[in-house]
Design a protein around this motif. Structure first.
Motif, short mmCIF file in Angstrom:
data_model
loop_
_atom_site.label_atom_id
_atom_site.label_comp_id
_atom_site.label_asym_id
_atom_site.label_seq_id
_atom_site.Cartn_x
_atom_site.Cartn_y
_atom_site.Cartn_z
N ALA A 5 -48.63 -18.90 64.81
CA ALA A 5 -47.26 -19.35 64.57
C ALA A 5 -46.90 -20.23 65.77
O ALA A 5 -46.70 -19.73 66.87
CB ALA A 5 -46.31 -18.17 64.45
N VAL A 6 -46.84 -21.54 65.55
CA VAL A 6 -46.70 -22.48 66.65
C VAL A 6 -45.29 -23.04 66.71
O VAL A 6 -44.76 -23.53 65.71
CB VAL A 6 -47.69 -23.67 66.50
CG1 VAL A 6 -47.69 -24.53 67.76
CG2 VAL A 6 -49.09 -23.17 66.20
N GLY A 7 -44.68 -22.98 67.88
CA GLY A 7 -43.39 -23.63 68.12
C GLY A 7 -43.63 -24.88 68.94
O GLY A 7 -44.65 -24.99 69.63
N ALA A 8 -42.71 -25.83 68.87
CA ALA A 8 -42.85 -27.07 69.63
C ALA A 8 -41.50 -27.46 70.21
O ALA A 8 -40.46 -27.26 69.58
CB ALA A 8 -43.39 -28.19 68.74
N ALA A 9 -41.53 -28.01 71.41
CA ALA A 9 -40.29 -28.48 72.03
C ALA A 9 -40.58 -29.65 72.94
O ALA A 9 -41.63 -29.71 73.58
CB ALA A 9 -39.63 -27.35 72.83
N LYS A 10 -39.65 -30.59 72.97
CA LYS A 10 -39.74 -31.72 73.88
C LYS A 10 -38.72 -31.51 74.99
O LYS A 10 -37.54 -31.39 74.73
CB LYS A 10 -39.46 -33.03 73.13
CG LYS A 10 -39.69 -34.27 74.00
CD LYS A 10 -39.58 -35.54 73.17
CE LYS A 10 -39.85 -36.77 74.03
NZ LYS A 10 -39.79 -38.02 73.25
N VAL A 11 -39.21 -31.47 76.23
CA VAL A 11 -38.37 -31.08 77.36
C VAL A 11 -37.65 -32.24 78.03
O VAL A 11 -36.57 -32.06 78.59
CB VAL A 11 -39.26 -30.33 78.36
CG1 VAL A 11 -38.98 -30.69 79.77
CG2 VAL A 11 -39.07 -28.85 78.19
N THR A 12 -38.21 -33.45 77.99
CA THR A 12 -37.56 -34.60 78.61
C THR A 12 -37.70 -35.82 77.70
O THR A 12 -38.55 -35.87 76.82
CB THR A 12 -38.18 -34.95 79.98
OG1 THR A 12 -39.55 -35.35 79.80
CG2 THR A 12 -38.11 -33.78 80.95
N GLY A 13 -36.84 -36.81 77.94
CA GLY A 13 -36.92 -38.04 77.18
C GLY A 13 -35.53 -38.57 76.82
O GLY A 13 -34.53 -38.23 77.45
N THR A 14 -35.48 -39.37 75.77
CA THR A 14 -34.25 -39.94 75.25
C THR A 14 -34.04 -39.45 73.83
O THR A 14 -34.97 -39.49 73.03
CB THR A 14 -34.31 -41.48 75.26
OG1 THR A 14 -34.52 -41.94 76.60
CG2 THR A 14 -33.04 -42.11 74.71
#
Length: 354
Positions: A175-184
């Motif tokens: 069960a995979v979660g994903a998150a983007k921590v920096t950017g626009t």
């Protein structure tokens, strides 16, 4: 102070960066003079179309823009070497929309091959019924009890690498979660992770940032922890965390040096555009105490670059390998202690629930 009637705010094109703020909370307009802060919502009029001719809505649809259209954006700084460097202005004077996800800012410089930015006229800061300016940070995901123990990871090839790894791990039964921590702020990366099989996907706008350029590093680390805990609460066993831009970008460099961020990591899958960047990135990450588990990114398109990257003494994984469930499971097998796995260059991480 001006009352915002429901019809006007409903007709305005709301940007992705504002998606966590309910429309019914947008009740009044604080007109100039006022000093905006990063994350503040602004109602603006499109003056002249430039580089960005559409705005990404909360749904992910790209809505075409025209002069005189009213849009709801969030103020933010931007760092994009292939587009704009932009800063939150000190007033509500004319400025620009510098990102398709909906960022109001004043463009300082831009790439030679990039058109002039789309010009906007801020009409006022958006407030609640009590006159308090609405800010993205006030609608961040709620803190969750810590359910993940320290892990690792970072990227520079980057969303394709992260999405490929998500797909491979999902195929392997995680069960995979994903998150983007920096950017626009923009939705493309979130949609890519969901399409790849992530059971939940978040980004820094869920953590309270319209953009992360010039944001305090401690706040970014806290935001990363909050996103990871939220993914765990949503049922993720493993989380792939993307960090935008390269190791020399100011926030990425500071995060990589941060002991607290390093405690969130246990292994790094580094994505780079060429062999020299891959080798240099590996050396830098190892100097900082990271365990580089492998290389990926655009360099994998070239057999010669893959071979040259062997000088880093790390395995090289292309899209085919990362999406293979056996390979993906093997990459994380050495960090099931349970530790985070980061994909660096732009940067991405992977968490295992305890």
């Amino acid at each position: 102070m001006e009352i915002l009637d429901c019809e006007r705010i409903t007709k305005a094109k709301r940007a992705f960066t504002t998606r966590r703020i309910p429309t019914e909370r947008m009740r009044m307009l604080l007109s100039p003079p006022a000093e905006p802060k990063a994350g503040d919502l602004v109602l603006a009029r499109i003056e002249t179309l430039g580089h960005h001719k559409s705005v990404e809505l909360p749904s992910g649809r790209k809505a075409a823009l025209a002069a005189t259209d009213e849009v709801v954006l969030a103020y933010g700084n931007r760092y994009a070497p292939d587009q704009f460097e932009a800063m939150v202005p000190a007033d509500l004077g004319p400025c620009h929309m510098v990102a398709a996800g909906g960022v109001a800012s004043r463009a300082m410089t831009w790439h030679d091959k990039t058109m002039s930015p789309t010009a906007i006229v801020p009409l006022g800061l958006v407030t609640n019924s009590c006159g308090r300016v609405l800010n993205v940070a006030d609608f961040a995901v709620a803190p969750q009890p810590a359910r993940l123990t320290p892990p690792t990871s970072m990227n520079s090839g980057k969303t394709t690498t992260a999405a490929s790894l998500v797909r491979g791990l999902a195929r392997a039964g995680f069960a995979v979660g994903a998150a983007k921590v920096t950017g626009t702020g923009a939705g493309n990366d979130i949609w890519s992770m969901i399409d790849a099989g992530a059971c939940a996907a978040l980004d820094f706008t869920d953590g309270g940032f319209a953009t992360t350029y010039l944001a305090p590093i401690d706040a970014l680390v806290e935001g990363a922890q909050r996103l990871l805990h939220s993914l765990a609460a949503a049922g993720a066993e493993i989380a792939v965390l993307e960090v935008a831009d390269g190791l020399f970008q100011s926030e990425t460099a500071a995060l990589a040096k941060s002991p607290k961020f390093r405690q969130l990591t246990g292994g790094v899958l580094f994505a780079a555009g060429d062999a020299m960047g891959a080798v240099a990135g590996c050396e830098r990450l190892r100097e900082l105490g990271y365990d580089v588990l492998g290389l990926s990114g655009l360099l994998t398109c070239s057999p010669l670059a893959r071979r040259e990257a062997g000088a880093a003494n790390a395995p090289v994984y292309g899209v085919k390998e990362l999406t293979d469930p056996a390979t993906a499971a093997n990459i994380v097998s050495g960090i099931l202690n349970p530790r985070l796995m980061v994909i660096a260059g732009g940067a991405q991480c992977l968490y295992q629930e305890s």
